[in-house]
Enzyme design. Structure first.
Site, short mmCIF file in Angstrom:
data_model
loop_
_atom_site.label_atom_id
_atom_site.label_comp_id
_atom_site.label_asym_id
_atom_site.label_seq_id
_atom_site.Cartn_x
_atom_site.Cartn_y
_atom_site.Cartn_z
N LYS A 196 8.29 -2.66 -8.19
CA LYS A 196 6.87 -2.38 -8.47
C LYS A 196 6.72 -1.69 -9.84
CE LYS A 196 5.48 -2.06 -3.60
NZ LYS A 196 4.71 -1.25 -2.60
N TYR B 277 -1.27 -9.35 -0.79
CA TYR B 277 -1.48 -8.29 0.21
C TYR B 277 -2.70 -8.58 1.11
CZ TYR B 277 2.06 -5.12 -1.72
OH TYR B 277 3.25 -4.53 -2.11
N PHE C 227 -6.72 1.71 1.80
CA PHE C 227 -5.95 1.85 0.57
C PHE C 227 -5.85 0.54 -0.23
CE2 PHE C 227 -2.91 1.14 4.08
CZ PHE C 227 -2.24 0.01 3.63
N ARG D 229 15.32 -4.19 3.82
CA ARG D 229 14.45 -3.11 4.33
C ARG D 229 15.25 -1.81 4.49
NH1 ARG D 229 8.88 -3.83 4.34
NH2 ARG D 229 8.84 -2.24 5.96
N THR E 66 8.33 3.39 4.06
CA THR E 66 7.20 3.17 3.14
C THR E 66 6.86 4.44 2.38
OG1 THR E 66 6.36 1.55 4.72
CG2 THR E 66 4.82 2.33 3.03
N ARG F 175 13.78 4.02 -2.09
CA ARG F 175 12.55 4.80 -2.16
C ARG F 175 12.83 6.30 -2.23
NH1 ARG F 175 9.06 0.83 1.85
NH2 ARG F 175 7.91 -0.26 0.21
N ASN G 95 5.69 3.30 -4.59
CA ASN G 95 6.92 3.44 -3.81
C ASN G 95 8.03 2.46 -4.19
OD1 ASN G 95 5.83 1.20 -2.62
ND2 ASN G 95 5.74 2.03 -0.55
N HIS H 194 8.93 -3.58 -2.94
CA HIS H 194 8.42 -4.30 -1.78
C HIS H 194 9.55 -5.14 -1.22
CE1 HIS H 194 6.02 -6.94 0.78
NE2 HIS H 194 6.80 -7.89 0.32
N GLU I 261 6.06 -15.28 1.52
CA GLU I 261 6.09 -14.52 0.26
C GLU I 261 7.00 -15.19 -0.78
OE1 GLU I 261 7.13 -10.54 1.42
OE2 GLU I 261 5.21 -10.23 2.44
P1 IDP Z 1 5.94 -1.75 3.27
O1 IDP Z 1 5.77 -1.96 1.77
O2 IDP Z 1 6.93 -0.64 3.56
O3 IDP Z 1 6.22 -3.02 4.01
P2 IDP Z 1 3.21 -1.88 4.29
O4 IDP Z 1 2.74 -1.16 5.50
O5 IDP Z 1 3.36 -3.38 4.35
O6 IDP Z 1 4.55 -1.17 3.80
O7 IDP Z 1 2.18 -1.53 3.13
C1 IDP Z 1 2.20 -2.23 1.90
C2 IDP Z 1 2.06 -1.24 0.78
O8 IDP Z 1 0.78 -0.62 0.83
C3 IDP Z 1 3.06 -0.07 0.83
O9 IDP Z 1 4.29 -0.36 0.24
C4 IDP Z 1 2.33 1.01 0.06
O10 IDP Z 1 2.52 0.83 -1.34
C5 IDP Z 1 0.87 0.74 0.41
N1 IDP Z 1 0.46 1.61 1.51
C6 IDP Z 1 0.75 1.49 2.82
N2 IDP Z 1 0.19 2.48 3.54
C7 IDP Z 1 -0.49 3.22 2.65
C8 IDP Z 1 -1.28 4.40 2.78
O11 IDP Z 1 -1.49 4.95 3.88
N3 IDP Z 1 -1.81 4.89 1.62
C9 IDP Z 1 -1.60 4.31 0.41
N4 IDP Z 1 -0.84 3.21 0.25
C10 IDP Z 1 -0.29 2.68 1.36
#
Ligand code: IDP
Length: 141
Positions: free
Chosen positions: A11, A51, A59, A87, A93, A104, A114, A117, A128
């Protein structure tokens, strides 16, 4: 265990930190092979489509703003159990909850910035990978 492909994105925060190579080393040391890779700046349309499952989340706009804030590096990783293995390498996350030694934990600063992805299952991996790469852009190794 089956050989799988998974979609990984470095990212904008990690690209800005200049840790692309360090993240690639984690993949290689874990036995994952890069079979496709490109650096690009995502358009809003590309980020929103990628997304789409999060469209209704509070968010979502911040996520799209962040993912379009600078270049990303998109790659396909291949290996046994590649989806879960990637993962595990990424960590949780929220970097504050990510296990020590994960990408991370070591390179991310917040839940939105973070670092990486990674596809979360076989269906999302197939979707994807195809979102970013034509089959002929993926190199058998
Ligand atoms: P992942 O990337 O670990 O699979 P997902 O739940 O698929 O997590 O969420 C996608 C992305 O959305 C996360 O990597 C993060 O950057 C963002 N995200 C997820 N939850 C939140 C939140 O509560 N606040 C802000 N950003 C979030």
């Amino acid at each position: 265990m089956a050989v799988e492909r998974t979609l990984s994105i470095i990212k904008p925060d990690a690209v800005a930190k200049n840790v692309i190579g360090q993240i690639y080393s984690r993949f290689e040391q874990a036995g994952l092979k890069l079979v496709a890779a490109k650096m690009q700046r995502l358009s809003r349309e590309q980020a929103e489509g990628f997304y789409a499952e999060h469209r209704e989340r509070p968010f979502f706009k911040d996520l799209v703003d962040f993912m379009t804030s600078g270049p990303v590096v998109v790659q396909v990783l291949e290996g046994e159990n590649a989806i879960a293995l990637n993962r595990d390498l990424m960590g949780a996350t929220n970097p504050r909850e990510a296990a020590a030694g994960t990408i991370r934990a070591d390179f991310a600063q917040s839940i939105d910035a973070n670092a990486v992805h990674g596809s979360d299952g076989p269906e999302s991996a197939a979707r994807e990978v195809a979102y970013f790469f034509a089959e002929e852009e993926i190199c058998a190794r």
